[in-house]
Design a protein around this motif. Structure first.
Motif, PDB file in Angstrom:
ATOM      1  N   LYS A 269       0.829  -1.207   0.000  1.00 40.01           N
ATOM      2  CA  LYS A 269       0.000   0.000   0.000  1.00 40.01           C
ATOM      3  C   LYS A 269       0.862   1.255   0.000  1.00 40.01           C
ATOM      4  O   LYS A 269       0.535   2.258  -0.660  1.00 40.01           O
ATOM      5  N   MET A 270       1.977   1.215   0.707  1.00 33.63           N
ATOM      6  CA  MET A 270       2.893   2.359   0.754  1.00 33.63           C
ATOM      7  C   MET A 270       3.510   2.606  -0.616  1.00 33.63           C
ATOM      8  O   MET A 270       3.652   3.759  -1.058  1.00 33.63           O
ATOM      9  N   GLN A 271       3.867   1.519  -1.327  1.00 31.51           N
ATOM     10  CA  GLN A 271       4.431   1.666  -2.668  1.00 31.51           C
ATOM     11  C   GLN A 271       3.415   2.251  -3.628  1.00 31.51           C
ATOM     12  O   GLN A 271       3.735   3.121  -4.463  1.00 31.51           O
ATOM     13  N   GLN A 272       2.149   1.769  -3.527  1.00 29.89           N
ATOM     14  CA  GLN A 272       1.075   2.309  -4.372  1.00 29.89           C
ATOM     15  C   GLN A 272       0.863   3.786  -4.089  1.00 29.89           C
ATOM     16  O   GLN A 272       0.642   4.591  -5.011  1.00 29.89           O
ATOM     17  N   GLN A 273       0.956   4.164  -2.811  1.00 28.68           N
ATOM     18  CA  GLN A 273       0.745   5.559  -2.423  1.00 28.68           C
ATOM     19  C   GLN A 273       1.861   6.436  -2.992  1.00 28.68           C
ATOM     20  O   GLN A 273       1.623   7.548  -3.465  1.00 28.68           O
ATOM     21  N   GLN A 274       3.112   5.899  -2.992  1.00 31.91           N
ATOM     22  CA  GLN A 274       4.229   6.663  -3.540  1.00 31.91           C
ATOM     23  C   GLN A 274       4.055   6.886  -5.023  1.00 31.91           C
ATOM     24  O   GLN A 274       4.341   7.988  -5.552  1.00 31.91           O
ATOM     25  N   LEU A 275       3.610   5.877  -5.785  1.00 32.54           N
ATOM     26  CA  LEU A 275       3.385   6.018  -7.221  1.00 32.54           C
ATOM     27  C   LEU A 275       2.296   7.032  -7.487  1.00 32.54           C
ATOM     28  O   LEU A 275       2.396   7.858  -8.428  1.00 32.54           O
TER      29      LEU A 275
END
Length: 485
Positions: free
Chosen positions: A475-481
């Motif tokens: 979820k953190m990676q998706q938020q960064q993108l």
């Protein structure tokens, strides 16, 4: 006339010999001639019995061991106590009546010997269920005959009861300990000249049951003190061990239901287990079933059938009936008409799926509607949930209504309000209330807030630690993108 007086004088002596106490009082009340006929009849009957005994070798009660007589008296007292309690008398009042009714108890034991004469001839002891089955119908016939005067009949036996004698249902303050309890406890604590306790007590202590526990069981169920080691206690214990019950669980099981030791293995316990297996109880789970509810094996087949018929009526399949009986054997102890059916009606009024609730959390049906269920319903109504939403929540998570308001629902609700989630999330995932607030909910919510992301409530709580970390990282990676775009 002189001859008549002489007979009456002789009769007064014989009344005492036959156990007819207060014979002079009986004479003064005009009962002498009635009692005279009873004595003559009894003498003739006893004479016939003696002759018959000599001719055909039938049972002589004098041949019954005193310890067995004592045990049967305790069993008879237990049956009579239960019978009086079912008529609305308190424990204290029932005990007080029975303490004054030694002659009636002797009479009940005599009935046992009469009904089961063949058992004594081959040296077999009666089981608790056999004693109960022999005495209950007789007591019911006496109740039908004497009605509210039954307690007086029992106390005054063999004399006719005194009319209009009131019986109070209020227990006297600081009543003395029941004499049968005192005798039973004394029996399990007494030692031989060599300082040894009775073999059955030593055996129970070797199983891990301390003397205080044995005394506690005996106070609650005095007949336990009279069970023989080889004839009753040991066979049942060895049978439980063969079923896979851990030795450490035996004291707990016997503490919950000491009556198990009074039930015949071949004639009652094993046939009852076979009957329950036919109803769907998992035979591989007997050790767990008995540990959860050892009293299960002491209920009648009619009681089983009544409960199972109700479960079928509620829409459960035969397979699921077996699962319910295996997971929650205590459901057999619930009255269908007084507990199960009213509870099913209440949950249906909320729109809950009763068959699903019975399968997932049958112990919910043992709760009080007024003291447990309605307060929880009111709790959610006051927080803005509709009855339909509450019904959905209970269908999805049957254990919801088993939680304490003060210790569980209220503190978790208060914390939920700080989590910035819609209250509809609890309709989707009522299992939230089943997780530890301090060990699960607060730590994971703190990690989610620290990461600055948002996860579904069931993702936060239901995933294992590793899967939760992976979901959080993803979820953190998706938020960064998303932020880069």
């Amino acid at each position: 006339m002189i001859k008549s007086l002489s007979f009456n004088s002789h009769l007064l002596v014989m009344l005492g010999n036959f156990g007819f106490q207060n014979s002079r009082r009986a004479t003064s009340h005009g009962f002498l001639f009635c009692l005279k006929d009873q004595i003559i009849t009894k003498m003739k009957k006893d004479a016939r019995l003696r002759v018959d005994s000599e001719l055909d070798g039938s049972l002589s009660l004098r041949a019954v061991p005193p310890t067995l007589i004592a045990a049967e008296k305790e069993e008879a007292k237990a049956v009579l106590t239960l019978f009086f309690k079912k008529q609305g008398l308190s424990n204290a009042v029932a005990a007080r009546i029975i303490n004054k009714s030694e002659l009636f108890i002797d009479h009940l034991v005599s009935r046992l010997h009469s009904v089961h004469k063949s058992r004594y001839l081959v040296g077999r002891e009666l089981t608790t269920l056999e004693i109960r089955d022999a005495l209950i119908p007789y007591l019911e016939s006496l109740l039908e005959e004497h009605g509210s005067m039954l307690a007086d009949v029992v106390e005054s036996f063999p004399h006719p009861p005194i009319k209009d004698k009131p019986i109070t249902l209020v227990s006297p303050p600081d009543s003395a300990p029941d004499s049968k309890q005192v005798k039973a406890v004394s029996r399990v604590t007494e030692t031989s000249p060599a300082g040894m306790l009775r073999p059955q007590v030593v055996y129970l202590m070797e199983l891990g049951m301390d003397l205080e526990k044995i005394k506690l069981i005996t106070r609650r169920f005095p007949a336990f003190a009279y069970y023989s080691l080889e004839g009753k206690i040991k066979p049942v214990v060895e049978f439980l061990l063969e079923l896979g019950v851990p030795k450490s669980d035996i004291p707990i099981i016997l503490g919950k239901r000491p009556q198990l030791c009074g039930i015949s293995l071949s004639e009652n316990l094993i046939p009852t287990m076979t009957f329950l297996e036919d109803l769907g109880v998992d035979k591989k789970q007997w050790a767990k079933v008995i540990y959860r509810f050892p009293a299960l094996l002491t209920y009648s087949r009619q009681k089983f059938k009544t409960t199972v018929d109700f479960l079928y009526e509620m829409g459960l399949s035969s397979e699921n009936v077996g699962k319910v009986l295996t997971r929650c054997p205590t459901i057999i102890s619930y009255s269908v008409e007084d507990k199960l059916r009213p509870t099913a009606k209440y949950f249906r009024s909320l729109g809950a799926d009763v068959s699903l609730l019975l399968l997932r959390c049958p112990q919910t049906f043992g709760l009080s509607i007024e003291a447990n269920l309605k307060p929880v319903t009111q709790f959610f109504i006051e927080r803005g949930y509709t009855l339909e939403e509450i019904g959905t929540m209970i269908s999805r998570y049957g254990a919801l209504y088993t939680f304490s308001l003060a210790d569980n629902l209220i503190p978790k609700w208060d914390f939920f309000l700080t989590m910035d989630y819609s209250k509809s999330e609890l309709v989707k995932f009522p299992q939230y209330f089943g997780y530890s607030l301090e060990e699960r909910i607060k730590p994971r919510i703190a990690l989610v807030k620290k990461a600055g992301v948002r996860l579904l409530l069931n993702q936060i709580l239901s995933l294992s630690s590793r899967n939760f970390e992976n979901a959080l990282e993803k979820k953190m990676q998706q938020q960064q993108l998303t932020d880069q775009v």
